[in-house]
Scaffold this motif. Structure first.
Motif, PDB file in Angstrom:
ATOM      1  N   LEU A  38       0.825  -1.211   0.000  1.00  0.00           N
ATOM      2  CA  LEU A  38       0.000   0.000   0.000  1.00  0.00           C
ATOM      3  C   LEU A  38       0.859   1.262   0.000  1.00  0.00           C
ATOM      4  N   GLN A  39       1.948   1.265   0.774  1.00  0.00           N
ATOM      5  CA  GLN A  39       2.843   2.418   0.790  1.00  0.00           C
ATOM      6  C   GLN A  39       3.500   2.618  -0.568  1.00  0.00           C
ATOM      7  N   ILE A  40       3.873   1.522  -1.226  1.00  0.00           N
ATOM      8  CA  ILE A  40       4.500   1.612  -2.547  1.00  0.00           C
ATOM      9  C   ILE A  40       3.511   2.149  -3.568  1.00  0.00           C
ATOM     10  N   LYS A  41       2.263   1.640  -3.540  1.00  0.00           N
ATOM     11  CA  LYS A  41       1.229   2.121  -4.461  1.00  0.00           C
ATOM     12  C   LYS A  41       0.988   3.611  -4.285  1.00  0.00           C
ATOM     13  N   ASN A  49       1.958  10.944 -10.436  1.00  0.00           N
ATOM     14  CA  ASN A  49       0.608  11.366 -10.803  1.00  0.00           C
ATOM     15  C   ASN A  49      -0.052  10.380 -11.771  1.00  0.00           C
ATOM     16  N   VAL A  50      -0.066   9.100 -11.385  1.00  0.00           N
ATOM     17  CA  VAL A  50      -0.660   8.041 -12.194  1.00  0.00           C
ATOM     18  C   VAL A  50      -1.581   7.209 -11.314  1.00  0.00           C
ATOM     19  N   LYS A  51      -2.422   6.376 -11.962  1.00  0.00           N
ATOM     20  CA  LYS A  51      -3.317   5.480 -11.230  1.00  0.00           C
ATOM     21  C   LYS A  51      -2.702   4.089 -11.214  1.00  0.00           C
ATOM     22  N   VAL A  52      -2.426   3.564 -10.026  1.00  0.00           N
ATOM     23  CA  VAL A  52      -1.809   2.258  -9.862  1.00  0.00           C
ATOM     24  C   VAL A  52      -2.907   1.216  -9.671  1.00  0.00           C
ATOM     25  N   VAL A  53      -2.848   0.143 -10.470  1.00  0.00           N
ATOM     26  CA  VAL A  53      -3.834  -0.924 -10.388  1.00  0.00           C
ATOM     27  C   VAL A  53      -3.371  -2.029  -9.436  1.00  0.00           C
ATOM     28  N   ASN A  54      -2.087  -2.397  -9.514  1.00  0.00           N
ATOM     29  CA  ASN A  54      -1.591  -3.558  -8.795  1.00  0.00           C
ATOM     30  C   ASN A  54      -0.135  -3.328  -8.402  1.00  0.00           C
ATOM     31  N   CYS A  55       0.280  -3.976  -7.324  1.00  0.00           N
ATOM     32  CA  CYS A  55       1.671  -3.907  -6.886  1.00  0.00           C
ATOM     33  C   CYS A  55       2.102  -5.286  -6.400  1.00  0.00           C
ATOM     34  N   THR A  56       3.192  -5.792  -6.940  1.00  0.00           N
ATOM     35  CA  THR A  56       3.753  -7.069  -6.530  1.00  0.00           C
ATOM     36  C   THR A  56       5.140  -6.809  -5.974  1.00  0.00           C
ATOM     37  N   LYS A  79      12.221  -5.666  -4.406  1.00  0.00           N
ATOM     38  CA  LYS A  79      11.829  -5.178  -5.728  1.00  0.00           C
ATOM     39  C   LYS A  79      10.310  -5.095  -5.775  1.00  0.00           C
ATOM     40  N   ALA A  80       9.782  -4.034  -6.399  1.00  0.00           N
ATOM     41  CA  ALA A  80       8.344  -3.875  -6.561  1.00  0.00           C
ATOM     42  C   ALA A  80       8.026  -3.731  -8.044  1.00  0.00           C
ATOM     43  N   ILE A  81       7.054  -4.517  -8.510  1.00  0.00           N
ATOM     44  CA  ILE A  81       6.558  -4.398  -9.879  1.00  0.00           C
ATOM     45  C   ILE A  81       5.183  -3.751  -9.777  1.00  0.00           C
ATOM     46  N   VAL A  82       5.052  -2.553 -10.361  1.00  0.00           N
ATOM     47  CA  VAL A  82       3.834  -1.760 -10.246  1.00  0.00           C
ATOM     48  C   VAL A  82       3.146  -1.738 -11.601  1.00  0.00           C
ATOM     49  N   ARG A  83       1.863  -2.148 -11.625  1.00  0.00           N
ATOM     50  CA  ARG A  83       1.094  -2.133 -12.873  1.00  0.00           C
ATOM     51  C   ARG A  83       0.183  -0.917 -12.850  1.00  0.00           C
ATOM     52  N   LEU A  84       0.228  -0.143 -13.932  1.00  0.00           N
ATOM     53  CA  LEU A  84      -0.571   1.071 -14.032  1.00  0.00           C
ATOM     54  C   LEU A  84      -1.856   0.802 -14.803  1.00  0.00           C
ATOM     55  N   ALA A  85      -2.806   1.713 -14.673  1.00  0.00           N
ATOM     56  CA  ALA A  85      -4.064   1.614 -15.400  1.00  0.00           C
ATOM     57  C   ALA A  85      -3.792   1.766 -16.899  1.00  0.00           C
ATOM     58  N   PRO A  86      -4.638   1.175 -17.746  1.00  0.00           N
ATOM     59  CA  PRO A  86      -4.440   1.305 -19.203  1.00  0.00           C
ATOM     60  C   PRO A  86      -4.417   2.772 -19.623  1.00  0.00           C
ATOM     61  N   GLY A  87      -3.463   3.109 -20.469  1.00  0.00           N
ATOM     62  CA  GLY A  87      -3.311   4.477 -20.946  1.00  0.00           C
ATOM     63  C   GLY A  87      -2.399   5.338 -20.090  1.00  0.00           C
ATOM     64  N   GLU A  88      -2.040   4.897 -18.906  1.00  0.00           N
ATOM     65  CA  GLU A  88      -1.149   5.644 -18.010  1.00  0.00           C
ATOM     66  C   GLU A  88       0.300   5.271 -18.304  1.00  0.00           C
ATOM     67  N   THR A  89       1.187   6.250 -18.252  1.00  0.00           N
ATOM     68  CA  THR A  89       2.621   6.003 -18.402  1.00  0.00           C
ATOM     69  C   THR A  89       3.377   6.902 -17.433  1.00  0.00           C
ATOM     70  N   ILE A  90       4.602   6.514 -17.142  1.00  0.00           N
ATOM     71  CA  ILE A  90       5.497   7.348 -16.349  1.00  0.00           C
ATOM     72  C   ILE A  90       6.474   7.982 -17.342  1.00  0.00           C
ATOM     73  N   LYS A  91       6.437   9.276 -17.443  1.00  0.00           N
ATOM     74  CA  LYS A  91       7.207  10.004 -18.469  1.00  0.00           C
ATOM     75  C   LYS A  91       8.713   9.854 -18.297  1.00  0.00           C
ATOM     76  N   VAL A  92       9.177   9.633 -17.095  1.00  0.00           N
ATOM     77  CA  VAL A  92      10.620   9.517 -16.828  1.00  0.00           C
ATOM     78  C   VAL A  92      11.219   8.345 -17.604  1.00  0.00           C
ATOM     79  N   PHE A  93      10.451   7.278 -17.767  1.00  0.00           N
ATOM     80  CA  PHE A  93      10.966   6.081 -18.430  1.00  0.00           C
ATOM     81  C   PHE A  93      10.892   6.166 -19.951  1.00  0.00           C
ATOM     82  N   GLU A  94      10.221   7.134 -20.512  1.00  0.00           N
ATOM     83  CA  GLU A  94      10.021   7.226 -21.966  1.00  0.00           C
ATOM     84  C   GLU A  94      11.330   7.385 -22.735  1.00  0.00           C
ATOM     85  N   GLY A  95      12.285   8.113 -22.194  1.00  0.00           N
ATOM     86  CA  GLY A  95      13.536   8.357 -22.884  1.00  0.00           C
ATOM     87  C   GLY A  95      14.548   7.234 -22.712  1.00  0.00           C
ATOM     88  N   VAL A  96      14.265   6.293 -21.823  1.00  0.00           N
ATOM     89  CA  VAL A  96      15.221   5.242 -21.496  1.00  0.00           C
ATOM     90  C   VAL A  96      15.073   4.090 -22.458  1.00  0.00           C
TER      91      VAL A  96
END
Length: 96
Positions: A38-41, A49-56, A79-96
């Protein structure tokens, strides 16, 4: 327990496997060992500023390494794997 959101999320994991997971709208982070799902989500949702659906979460055990003939061990980490809602992205990772 945690004062700042940056104390929960330590750093993003940039590996081949993590990059492949981004196609499924999943993002991988190295997190504090005592952080809960819950803290990670909440931290990901508020920081990016995204909607998180799931966190493993996964506790990654350290590996034994040999340096100059002496046996050592790398640190354990979480390690945490965070799944976002469809259509949501994290802009920081776009250039990587």
């Amino acid at each position: 327990m945690f004062i700042d959101l940056h104390d929960i999320l330590i750093e993003p994991v940039l590996s081949e496997k993590a990059t492949a997971l981004r196609e499924q709208n999943k993002y991988v982070f190295k997190v504090a060992p005592s952080a809960t799902k819950l803290q990670i989500k909440d931290a990901v949702a508020k920081l990016f500023n995204v909607k998180v659906v799931n966190c493993t979460t996964i506790n990654v055990r350290g590996k034994e390494k040999r340096v100059r003939g002496k046996l050592g061990r790398t640190a354990n980490w979480k390690k945490a794997i965070v799944r976002l809602a469809p259509g949501e992205t994290i802009k920081v990772f776009e250039g990587v």
